[in-house]
Every structure is written in structure tokens, then in C-alpha cells.
Scaffold this active site. Structure first.
Site, PDB file in Angstrom:
ATOM      1  N   PRO A   1     -88.782 -36.513  12.845  1.00  0.00           N
ATOM      2  CA  PRO A   1     -88.494 -37.491  13.196  1.00  0.00           C
ATOM      3  C   PRO A   1     -89.576 -38.679  12.506  1.00  0.00           C
ATOM      4  CG  PRO A   1     -88.067 -36.540  15.228  1.00  0.00           C
ATOM      5  CD  PRO A   1     -88.436 -35.919  14.299  1.00  0.00           C
ATOM      6  N   CYS A   2     -88.519 -39.573  11.661  1.00  0.00           N
ATOM      7  CA  CYS A   2     -88.924 -40.661  11.143  1.00  0.00           C
ATOM      8  C   CYS A   2     -89.716 -41.525  11.575  1.00  0.00           C
ATOM      9  CB  CYS A   2     -88.287 -40.993   9.725  1.00  0.00           C
ATOM     10  SG  CYS A   2     -87.679 -42.006  10.394  1.00  0.00           S
ATOM     11  N   GLN A   3     -89.519 -42.019  12.565  1.00  0.00           N
ATOM     12  CA  GLN A   3     -90.318 -43.589  13.876  1.00  0.00           C
ATOM     13  C   GLN A   3     -91.468 -43.740  13.796  1.00  0.00           C
ATOM     14  OE1 GLN A   3     -87.345 -41.220  14.916  1.00  0.00           O
ATOM     15  NE2 GLN A   3     -86.021 -42.822  14.196  1.00  0.00           N
TER      16      GLN A   3
ATOM     17  N   PHE B   1     -93.685 -42.780  11.562  1.00  0.00           N
ATOM     18  CA  PHE B   1     -94.102 -43.282  10.583  1.00  0.00           C
ATOM     19  C   PHE B   1     -93.586 -44.012   9.802  1.00  0.00           C
ATOM     20  CE2 PHE B   1     -93.774 -38.520  11.791  1.00  0.00           C
ATOM     21  CZ  PHE B   1     -95.366 -38.255  12.112  1.00  0.00           C
ATOM     22  N   SER B   2     -93.101 -45.147  10.113  1.00  0.00           N
ATOM     23  CA  SER B   2     -91.763 -45.711  10.156  1.00  0.00           C
ATOM     24  C   SER B   2     -92.642 -47.517   9.952  1.00  0.00           C
ATOM     25  CB  SER B   2     -90.249 -45.798  10.348  1.00  0.00           C
ATOM     26  OG  SER B   2     -89.551 -46.855   9.712  1.00  0.00           O
TER      27      SER B   2
END
Length: 351
Positions: free
Chosen positions: A79-81, A83-84
Site C-alpha cells: 500500500p502506497c498511502q 508514503f504518498s
């Protein structure tokens, strides 16, 4: 080449790798709607619906006992959230920041020939000087004898009708692997545009669902937003409205003009997010001034280069989350081709 797709979501990476010629053996994710979508589109693959922290190596072996009989690619798009740059609530305590560490034990157990990681570029900046998740991962790969390549991929340069930057790690224990050659924006090959991706779809009004394609559905708009979008030209935004329609928060604010904006026909779309079904959440208004609405979920899926008949399950919001979180299929296909070409060269003794 077999593929285990960790954090598979609804299957964007898996579909692209399948299109490149890989065999999708196993998907893993903990979101029920994403799992349902994945199973509908990969009926011959196994799937584990659970948090990766609860999954043992033996669970993978039990699902695909022959997983190492062919060359293996482990795909890990955590999941990228956390680091976004879009996430204004990032926290050091976010447990998703350590999910990438969970893949170490599976890599150790299965010793795959190739590893593919995809995430937002911001991941490489998280705790970069204090052994953050990416640093730990790359250090682990080096200790295991993998050569790896790290680069920022612009999705539009690989045939995706969307501006979407991604951090990519390609790793191989068979030797050095090179960055995939760009396919668009070079050699006079233009980018794929919004028009190329969605112009063929039937017209809709706000809140409608297409009779022949239930994924071609869009959110409803209240009377104020209907007036706003009716006054917005192709590629336009709130700067085209009379003052009475502009939110108080935006009255004296310069910036964030993508919110309440329409897309442009002749360009790649902006980056799709997990809220791409909402007109107010970005430049997600349909470019056709006759269609006063946000893009539909089929249009969003097309902009992510899913096949036109790809099935999605769940509510409108759930579909948007699945599509916005996905790896664009065409991007993954290009990575898959690079991996398979490298493997073939190794087999022929050219590497």
C-alpha cells in the site's frame, strides 16, 4: 514464469504480467472487494484473503505446491498511502509502513528469479537515512545475491493515458537487468490520450449506470455542482466560474486548481486516486461538455489500461478505491516483458 502477487489489490499488476506472458499463480490481499474482483478476473489463480502478517510460507505452498517448478517472479506493490504526497496524515506509527518487510521471508523461502516492486516515489524518501522500509528491502536483496535497478517510471511513457509517476525496483538473481525502454513520447510516438481511452464509451448523465456495462457508472451531483461543471469547459476548472459558485476556502486561494476540474481530451489524464469517482476530488470531470459528470468507473479503469471487459465488484466508492490503487496494466505489461526478455537472454547465454 509463475507469479505471486503480494498486495495484489484488484489485479492491475497481475493482468499486465499475464498480458506479457506470465502465469499468475497466486494473489494475496486483505480487502474483500478487491479479492472478489481479483477472483472474478483470474479464475485459474489461487487467492489468499488475509493480512500478509498472518500468512505463513506453508500457506503459500499449500495453495500452489508447484510454485518453484517454473521460474518465479514475486511482485510486491505494498500500500502506497503511508508514503504518498497526497496523504496529509502520514504517521510513523502507520503499520502499513512495515508491510514490505513481510515479503522478506517469502523471498528467502522461494528464492525467486525475479522481484518487482512498484510504489509511489515518496517511498524512497521515508526514513532514507535511518534504514527505512525501502533501505531495508534493498539491503536484504543485496545480501541475498540479487542485482537490482531502481528508477522512476512515468506511466505515460509506457502507453498509459495517465500521468502517474511510480518508483520501480526490478531485481534479479540471474544478473543485471536494465530499465525497460520507453514506448511513448519517443521516436515521434505520441502519448496515449484521454480521447484514445474513453471516447468510445456511451454517454451518461450524473448518477447513471450504463445498461450494457454495470461498471460504466458514475456518481450523482447536487444542483450546485451540476451548475459548476456545466460552466466548466474542457480542461477548465473553478477559474471559469462566477464568484458566487466558488467555495469560501478557494475565494482568495491560488492553487489546487485540479479540484472540480474537467479533463482534456488531447492529453493523458491526471493521476487517478482512490476518490476518482468524485467531481470535487480532482480533475475528474468528464472532458465532454455535453456530459456534466465525473468520470465513470469504466472510464477510470480504461485510464488505468484495464481490459475493456474487466469485472469490478463492490460499491461505486469501492470500485474507485480498487482502480485508483491499481498498478496500470500496461505499465506492468512492459515490466513483465523486460523480465521475460532478460530471462530468455540468460537462457540463451547472452547475459
Amino acid at each position: 514464469m509463475n507469479v505471486i502477487d503480494f498486495f495484489s489489490g484488484c489485479g492491475g499488476a497481475s493482468k499486465g504480467l499475464e498480458q506479457a506472458g506470465c502465469n499468475i499463480s497466486l494473489g494475496i490481499d486483505f480487502e474483500p472487494d478487491a479479492a472478489s474482483t481479483y477472483r472474478a478476473n483470474f479464475p485459474n489463480a489461487q487467492f489468499i484473503l488475509d493480512d500478509v502478517r498472518n500468512i505463513a510460507v506453508e500457506d503459500v505452498v499449500n495453495n500452489v505446491p508447484n510454485i518453484t517448478e517454473e521460474p518465479l517472479l514475486i511482485c510486491t506493490c505494498a500500500p502506497c498511502q503511508p508514503f504518498s504526497n497526497q496523504n496529509n496524515k502520514k504517521s510513523d506509527d502507520d503499520i502499513r509502513r512495515t508491510l514490505l518487510d513481510e515479503t522478506h521471508r517469502f523471498i528467502s523461502a522461494f528464492n525467486p528469479e525475479y522481484i518487482l516492486l512498484e510504489n509511489v516515489p515518496g517511498m524512497q524518501n521515508v526514513d532514507a537515512d535511518v534504514e527505512g522500509p525501502l533501505c531495508r528491502f534493498l539491503s536484504f536483496l543485496t545480501k541475498k545475491g540479487y542485482q537490482h535497478l531502481k528508477f522512476i517510471a512515468k506511466s505515460e511513457e509506457y502507453g498509459v493515458p495517465q500521468k502517474r509517476k511510480r518508483l520501480v525496483i526490478l531485481a534479479s538473481r540471474l544478473g543485471k537487468i536494465e530499465e525497460p525502454a520507453k514506448t511513448h513520447g519517443v521516436n515521434d510516438i505520441p502519448y496515449v490520450t484521454v480521447r484514445d481511452a474513453i471516447a468510445m464509451l456511451p454517454e451518461l448523465r450524473a448518477g447513471e449506470t450504463c445498461e450494457i456495462d454495470p461498471v460504466h457508472r458514475c456518481s450523482n451531483l447536487n444542483s450546485t455542482n451540476l451548475e459548476r461543471i456545466s460552466l466548466t469547459p474542457e480542461g477548465g476548472d473553478r477559474r471559469n466560474w462566477p464568484s458566487r459558485l466558488i467555495n469560501k476556502a478557494h475565494k482568495d486561494y491560488e492553487g489546487h486548481y485540479d479540484t472540480y476540474g474537467r479533463m482534456s481530451w488531447g492529453k493523458p489524464s491526471p493521476t487517478l486516486t482512490t476518490k476518482c469517482h468524485g467531481y470535487s476530488n480532482g480533475r475528474f470531470g468528464h472532458p465532454d461538455v455535453r456530459q456534466n459528470r465525473a468520470i465513470s468507473m469504466r472510464e477510470a479503469a480504461n485510464l488505468q489500461t484495464f481490459p475493456h471487459d474487466y469485472l469490478f465488484t463492490g460499491t461505486l466508492g469501492s470500485m474507485a478505491k480498487q482502480i485508483g490503487n491499481a498498478v496500470p496494466c500496461e505499465l506492468a505489461r512492459n515490466f513483465g516483458l523486460a523480465i521475460l526478455n532478460h530471462f530468455n537472454r540468460v537462457q540463451e547465454g547472452q547475459e
